[in-house]
Design a protein around this motif. Structure first.
Motif, short mmCIF file in Angstrom:
data_model
loop_
_atom_site.label_atom_id
_atom_site.label_comp_id
_atom_site.label_asym_id
_atom_site.label_seq_id
_atom_site.Cartn_x
_atom_site.Cartn_y
_atom_site.Cartn_z
N SER A 158 77.83 58.15 60.78
CA SER A 158 79.19 58.71 61.08
C SER A 158 80.16 57.73 61.36
O SER A 158 81.42 57.54 60.68
N ASP A 161 76.07 59.26 65.97
CA ASP A 161 75.43 59.16 64.84
C ASP A 161 76.16 57.85 64.13
O ASP A 161 77.43 57.69 63.85
N ASP A 210 81.08 62.36 64.50
CA ASP A 210 80.22 62.40 65.73
C ASP A 210 79.94 61.00 66.00
O ASP A 210 79.05 60.19 65.24
N TRP A 230 85.27 64.83 67.17
CA TRP A 230 84.30 65.92 66.57
C TRP A 230 84.77 67.08 66.13
O TRP A 230 84.50 67.86 65.29
N VAL A 268 76.63 60.81 73.65
CA VAL A 268 77.96 60.67 73.34
C VAL A 268 78.60 59.51 74.08
O VAL A 268 79.38 58.85 73.52
#
Length: 251
Positions: free
Chosen positions: A67, A64, A61, A39, A112
């Motif tokens: 992404s 996401d 990210d 990131w 995360v």
């Protein structure tokens, strides 16, 4: 020992610093083609410059899906395929008792550390299963087998990664795609240093007392284990979690 990684295409999620960076450097030394996802754009640029401009560096990210999927698609377009996926992205929050932990901190760590691992694993399996080959390694922690007072979200995520790894291993058992995990103990990285800046309400917990080996681990020591799991030398390893923690969980 030749690990037979020369020419292999490797994706490292969370590859701009710490364990991920050490693994990226080790794969490069073995002759692999490497993509690092992270990131932090500044750290990505620094890592790419240090390792050479043939490194693919992509800002991602990991929490996401769009992404994550786009980054993997870029790696496949660049390299033609992904042979190895190392899913290492992780964060933490300051040590707090469960009653003082905010929902925001919980969601951030879980998104995360757990969702991110799941999304990266999913993207890699979608690519590797049709090809019927590949190796995936997920980073969990020795706290996946213990507790760590003050870090409920982090510990929950790390337990979950072991579960994801075991479950996906069974789903892939009849294929030539393997998935395993590493579980480091305390390693000398910037993440560990950041945590030591905060007041710790559980400073007397056993897990804060250090490792029986008498020192922290080095990222390069973890990288050696990752490269072995990525290589054909570990062909019978499936759904396993390799603990590398200086003896802590042996206590």
């Amino acid at each position: 020992m030749d690990l037979e990684l020369g020419g292999k295409s490797v994706v490292i999620c969370g590859g701009a610093r710490g364990i991920g960076r050490a693994c990226a450097e080790a794969f490069v030394r073995e002759g692999a083609r490497v993509a690092i996802f992270d990131w932090n754009a500044d750290l990505l640029a620094e890592a790419r410059q240090a390792m050479g401009h043939d490194i693919l560096a992509v800002q991602v990210d990991v929490s996401d899906a769009a992404s994550v999927d786009a980054a993997h698609a870029q790696a496949i377009e660049t390299f033609g395929a992904i042979d190895v996926g190392f899913n290492n992205a992780g964060i933490n929050s300051p040590p707090r008792a469960i009653e003082d932990t905010s929902e925001e901190d919980w969601d951030r760590v879980i998104n995360v550390n757990l969702k991110g691992i799941w999304l990266c694993t999913r993207a890699q399996v979608r690519h590797m299963r049709p090809r019927n080959r590949g190796s995936i390694i997920n980073t969990t922690s020795n706290v996946a087998f213990t507790g760590a007072p003050g870090f409920a979200a982090y510990v929950a995520a790390k337990h979950g990664i072991v579960g994801i790894t075991r479950t996906v291993a069974l789903e892939l058992a009849k294929t030539e795609v393997r998935i395993n995990a590493i579980a480091p103990g305390t390693v000398r990285t910037s993440l560990g240093g950041e945590m030591r800046k905060f007041v710790d309400p559980f400073a007397d917990a056993l897990i804060r007392k250090g490792l029986p080996i008498g020192r922290f681990g080095e990222p390069s020591e973890v990288a050696d284990a990752v490269l072995w799991l990525a290589s054909p030398r570990s062909s019978f390893a499936l759904g396993s979690t390799l603990v590398i923690d200086g003896g802590f969980t042996a206590q």
